[in-house]
Design a protein around this motif. Structure first.
Motif, PDB file in Angstrom:
ATOM      1  N   ALA A 100       4.046 -15.648   0.747  1.00  0.00           N
ATOM      2  CA  ALA A 100       3.968 -16.409   1.993  1.00  0.00           C
ATOM      3  C   ALA A 100       2.700 -16.138   2.802  1.00  0.00           C
ATOM      4  N   LEU A 101       2.139 -14.948   2.662  1.00  0.00           N
ATOM      5  CA  LEU A 101       1.004 -14.572   3.494  1.00  0.00           C
ATOM      6  C   LEU A 101      -0.292 -14.516   2.692  1.00  0.00           C
ATOM      7  N   PRO A 102      -1.413 -14.783   3.334  1.00  0.00           N
ATOM      8  CA  PRO A 102      -2.711 -14.768   2.642  1.00  0.00           C
ATOM      9  C   PRO A 102      -3.241 -13.343   2.454  1.00  0.00           C
ATOM     10  N   ILE A 103      -2.593 -12.603   1.573  1.00  0.00           N
ATOM     11  CA  ILE A 103      -2.973 -11.209   1.316  1.00  0.00           C
ATOM     12  C   ILE A 103      -3.681 -11.127  -0.037  1.00  0.00           C
ATOM     13  N   HIS A 104      -4.941 -10.734  -0.022  1.00  0.00           N
ATOM     14  CA  HIS A 104      -5.732 -10.644  -1.246  1.00  0.00           C
ATOM     15  C   HIS A 104      -6.101  -9.198  -1.596  1.00  0.00           C
ATOM     16  N   ARG A 105      -6.164  -8.361  -0.582  1.00  0.00           N
ATOM     17  CA  ARG A 105      -6.486  -6.940  -0.790  1.00  0.00           C
ATOM     18  C   ARG A 105      -5.587  -6.122   0.125  1.00  0.00           C
ATOM     19  N   CYS A 106      -4.877  -5.170  -0.452  1.00  0.00           N
ATOM     20  CA  CYS A 106      -3.887  -4.398   0.300  1.00  0.00           C
ATOM     21  C   CYS A 106      -4.154  -2.904   0.160  1.00  0.00           C
ATOM     22  N   LEU A 107      -4.077  -2.197   1.282  1.00  0.00           N
ATOM     23  CA  LEU A 107      -4.186  -0.740   1.261  1.00  0.00           C
ATOM     24  C   LEU A 107      -2.817  -0.157   0.951  1.00  0.00           C
ATOM     25  N   LEU A 108      -2.738   0.654  -0.079  1.00  0.00           N
ATOM     26  CA  LEU A 108      -1.485   1.288  -0.481  1.00  0.00           C
ATOM     27  C   LEU A 108      -1.581   2.779  -0.217  1.00  0.00           C
ATOM     28  N   VAL A 109      -0.682   3.282   0.640  1.00  0.00           N
ATOM     29  CA  VAL A 109      -0.662   4.711   0.954  1.00  0.00           C
ATOM     30  C   VAL A 109       0.139   5.436  -0.117  1.00  0.00           C
ATOM     31  N   VAL A 110      -0.475   6.426  -0.773  1.00  0.00           N
ATOM     32  CA  VAL A 110       0.173   7.182  -1.843  1.00  0.00           C
ATOM     33  C   VAL A 110       0.214   8.657  -1.490  1.00  0.00           C
ATOM     34  N   PRO A 111       1.156   9.438  -2.112  1.00  0.00           N
ATOM     35  CA  PRO A 111       2.140   9.033  -3.130  1.00  0.00           C
ATOM     36  C   PRO A 111       3.168   8.068  -2.554  1.00  0.00           C
ATOM     37  N   ALA A 112       3.716   7.213  -3.450  1.00  0.00           N
ATOM     38  CA  ALA A 112       4.609   6.177  -2.963  1.00  0.00           C
ATOM     39  C   ALA A 112       5.543   5.704  -4.070  1.00  0.00           C
ATOM     40  N   PHE A 113       6.532   4.943  -3.671  1.00  0.00           N
ATOM     41  CA  PHE A 113       7.469   4.294  -4.583  1.00  0.00           C
ATOM     42  C   PHE A 113       6.678   3.506  -5.631  1.00  0.00           C
ATOM     43  N   VAL A 114       6.971   3.719  -6.913  1.00  0.00           N
ATOM     44  CA  VAL A 114       6.172   3.143  -7.991  1.00  0.00           C
ATOM     45  C   VAL A 114       6.180   1.620  -7.975  1.00  0.00           C
ATOM     46  N   GLU A 115       7.246   0.999  -7.456  1.00  0.00           N
ATOM     47  CA  GLU A 115       7.331  -0.452  -7.474  1.00  0.00           C
ATOM     48  C   GLU A 115       6.345  -1.120  -6.513  1.00  0.00           C
ATOM     49  N   TYR A 116       5.819  -0.380  -5.538  1.00  0.00           N
ATOM     50  CA  TYR A 116       4.826  -0.967  -4.649  1.00  0.00           C
ATOM     51  C   TYR A 116       3.630  -1.472  -5.457  1.00  0.00           C
ATOM     52  N   ARG A 117       3.048  -0.564  -6.235  1.00  0.00           N
ATOM     53  CA  ARG A 117       1.852  -0.913  -7.011  1.00  0.00           C
ATOM     54  C   ARG A 117       2.154  -2.021  -8.021  1.00  0.00           C
ATOM     55  N   LYS A 118       3.295  -1.909  -8.712  1.00  0.00           N
ATOM     56  CA  LYS A 118       3.635  -2.912  -9.720  1.00  0.00           C
ATOM     57  C   LYS A 118       3.774  -4.294  -9.099  1.00  0.00           C
ATOM     58  N   THR A 119       4.398  -4.361  -7.923  1.00  0.00           N
ATOM     59  CA  THR A 119       4.598  -5.648  -7.270  1.00  0.00           C
ATOM     60  C   THR A 119       3.271  -6.244  -6.817  1.00  0.00           C
ATOM     61  N   LEU A 120       2.400  -5.419  -6.261  1.00  0.00           N
ATOM     62  CA  LEU A 120       1.082  -5.891  -5.850  1.00  0.00           C
ATOM     63  C   LEU A 120       0.284  -6.394  -7.048  1.00  0.00           C
ATOM     64  N   GLU A 121       0.343  -5.656  -8.153  1.00  0.00           N
ATOM     65  CA  GLU A 121      -0.398  -6.055  -9.357  1.00  0.00           C
ATOM     66  C   GLU A 121       0.118  -7.377  -9.911  1.00  0.00           C
ATOM     67  N   ARG A 122       1.448  -7.552  -9.936  1.00  0.00           N
ATOM     68  CA  ARG A 122       2.014  -8.807 -10.439  1.00  0.00           C
ATOM     69  C   ARG A 122       1.567 -10.000  -9.591  1.00  0.00           C
ATOM     70  N   ALA A 123       1.370  -9.757  -8.304  1.00  0.00           N
ATOM     71  CA  ALA A 123       0.960 -10.831  -7.404  1.00  0.00           C
ATOM     72  C   ALA A 123      -0.549 -11.065  -7.421  1.00  0.00           C
ATOM     73  N   GLY A 124      -1.267 -10.256  -8.199  1.00  0.00           N
ATOM     74  CA  GLY A 124      -2.715 -10.411  -8.284  1.00  0.00           C
ATOM     75  C   GLY A 124      -3.455  -9.919  -7.062  1.00  0.00           C
ATOM     76  N   VAL A 125      -2.835  -9.003  -6.309  1.00  0.00           N
ATOM     77  CA  VAL A 125      -3.447  -8.460  -5.099  1.00  0.00           C
ATOM     78  C   VAL A 125      -4.297  -7.244  -5.456  1.00  0.00           C
ATOM     79  N   GLU A 126      -5.532  -7.226  -4.993  1.00  0.00           N
ATOM     80  CA  GLU A 126      -6.392  -6.065  -5.194  1.00  0.00           C
ATOM     81  C   GLU A 126      -5.858  -4.894  -4.379  1.00  0.00           C
ATOM     82  N   ILE A 127      -5.895  -3.697  -4.961  1.00  0.00           N
ATOM     83  CA  ILE A 127      -5.293  -2.528  -4.319  1.00  0.00           C
ATOM     84  C   ILE A 127      -6.361  -1.507  -3.942  1.00  0.00           C
TER      85      ILE A 127
END
Length: 228
Positions: A100-127
């Motif tokens: 829904a939102l125009p998110i192309h690059r997202c800051l991910l704070v780690v260590p974190a729940f593994v599904e965060y990164r997987k979900t961002l990658e599936r959506a094609g969002v740069e991390i």
């Protein structure tokens, strides 16, 4: 075992481990999934038992809009039901936000729940990665977090797996600063119910008094011993 694929990709998979190593599930102690060790509240168990006494519970289609549940959550959180979305766990909520939102690059704070990164990658969002370590007591650096040329920041509070909960004044400060840079804050508060201050300090709860122009989709779920 050298091949990481030989291990489950998600926590809580006791049957997998049991079959893999020939150890009865009853002899395994699970530290891989954050499930409330006290079990569900008595009221939840009572509601489940009562619902099973009504044949409509298992013969009628569920309410696809979850109207009663949204109204109950809205009353508890003191927000409008129109501001509540019900989903089966955190990942579907995050997926919906990324669509829904125009998110192309997202800051991910780690260590974190593994599904965060997987979900961002599936959506094609740069991390972009922000590391919160023990040497800094898992504290976050707001200036550094906002200086990564990102459209959004994805984080949990309390943080998982460290369990650290940020100071009640941290989130309003981060949200206000992010709003000035047009940055979304994607906040997972799955374990906020474990924080005593969340019950007494409004600043630490899932509802925030946001400055004009702020963007905060709080992606929250409850730690009531009901994995989804």
């Amino acid at each position: 075992m050298s091949n990481s694929e030989s291990y489950p990709r998600h926590g809580g998979q006791l049957r997998f481990i049991s079959n893999k190593f020939g150890i009865p599930v009853s002899r395994l102690v699970d530290f891989s999934a954050n499930i409330n060790p006290d079990g569900p509240p008595v009221a939840v168990l009572s509601a489940l038992r009562a619902s099973l006494e009504e044949i409509e519970t298992i013969t009628a289609y569920p309410d696809l809009d979850s109207i009663e549940l949204k109204n109950a959550i809205a009353k508890y959180s003191q927000v409008s039901p129109h501001n509540i979305i019900v989903a089966n766990g955190f990942v579907p909520l995050l997926e919906a936000v990324l669509r829904a939102l125009p998110i192309h690059r997202c800051l991910l704070v780690v260590p974190a729940f593994v599904e965060y990164r997987k979900t961002l990658e599936r959506a094609g969002v740069e991390i972009a990665i922000e590391v919160a370590g023990a040497e800094t007591s898992f504290e976050y650096d707001i200036d550094n977090m906002l200086d990564q040329s990102c459209d959004a920041i994805l984080m949990a509070n309390p943080q998982n797996p460290s369990g650290i909960c940020q100071h009640p004044k941290f989130l309003p400060k981060l949200i206000e600063a992010a709003a000035k840079k047009n940055i979304y804050i994607l906040l997972d508060e799955a374990f906020i119910d474990y924080v005593p201050s969340a019950r007494t300090q409004p600043e630490a709860s899932a509802t925030y008094h946001l400055p004009s122009g702020s963007k905060l989709p709080p992606l929250s779920s409850s730690a009531w011993d009901r994995p989804s």
